[in-house]
Design an enzyme around this catalytic site. Structure first.
Site, PDB file in Angstrom:
ATOM      1  CG  HIS A  63      -2.140  -0.846   1.000  1.00 50.45           C
ATOM      2  ND1 HIS A  63      -3.364  -0.346   0.628  1.00 50.45           N
ATOM      3  CD2 HIS A  63      -2.296  -2.185   1.074  1.00 50.45           C
ATOM      4  CE1 HIS A  63      -4.212  -1.346   0.488  1.00 50.45           C
ATOM      5  NE2 HIS A  63      -3.582  -2.471   0.750  1.00 50.45           N
ATOM      6  CB  ILE A 116      -3.449   0.596   5.595  1.00 54.14           C
ATOM      7  CG1 ILE A 116      -2.089   0.324   4.957  1.00 54.14           C
ATOM      8  CG2 ILE A 116      -4.585   0.165   4.671  1.00 54.14           C
ATOM      9  CD1 ILE A 116      -1.744  -1.141   4.851  1.00 54.14           C
TER      10      ILE A 116
END
Length: 165
Positions: A63, A116
């Site tokens: 990510h 995240i």
């Protein structure tokens, strides 16, 4: 293309740069027609949760930083770009950008993966608040929280791609 190849081509990016989740869900016989966001998500989450710690850590590390260097350079996946733009992260002031940059660095140093969060429905203030709260978590707590957020992001992406049924 085979049905497997078509499925992986269509859904391989749902877990950021981690098509192995999609491949395993398909190969495990967990994918049923008609495809629905809920059904495909359940299959993929099952495989994500079966993955070893290092594999899940790899998914987390795939990510991008929120409002980070990839966003500035225009190198995010289209899904990530749209998600971050929807939360206003593409329109930060200089001071906000500095705050995100500092938090990203501190968080990554502490946990070994980027912060995240499923940004849909959140604004930059919500995200900064969550960032500032979660950076105090233990490593185990944050790994678990980040994995849950990855699963939520996957569901949101699948809901765009597939009807509910």
């Amino acid at each position: 293309m085979t049905a497997r190849q078509d499925f992986i081509a269509a859904f391989g990016g749902v877990f950021e740069h981690s098509p192995f989740i999609t491949e395993r869900a398909y190969d495990a016989g967990l994918i049923f027609v008609p495809l629905t966001a809920k059904g495909v998500h359940a299959a993929m989450v099952s495989e994500f949760r079966k993955a070893g710690h290092d594999e899940r850590l790899g998914v987390l590390r795939a990510h991008p930083d929120l409002a980070g260097k990839l966003a500035i350079a225009g190198d995010l996946t289209e899904d990530s770009r749209q998600e971050q733009a929807g939360a206003g992260l593409d329109r930060l002031s200089a001071d906000e950008h500095l705050r995100f940059t500092a938090l990203n660095a501190d968080y990554t140093t502490k946990f070994g993966f980027p912060f995240i969060i499923a940004v849909k429905g959140l604004n930059r203030d919500d995200i900064l608040s969550a960032f500032e709260t979660r950076i105090s978590n233990s490593a185990e707590q944050e790994f678990s929280t980040a994995c849950a957020q990855v699963e939520r992001i996957a569901l949101l992406r699948l809901q765009v791609l597939l009807p509910e049924g």
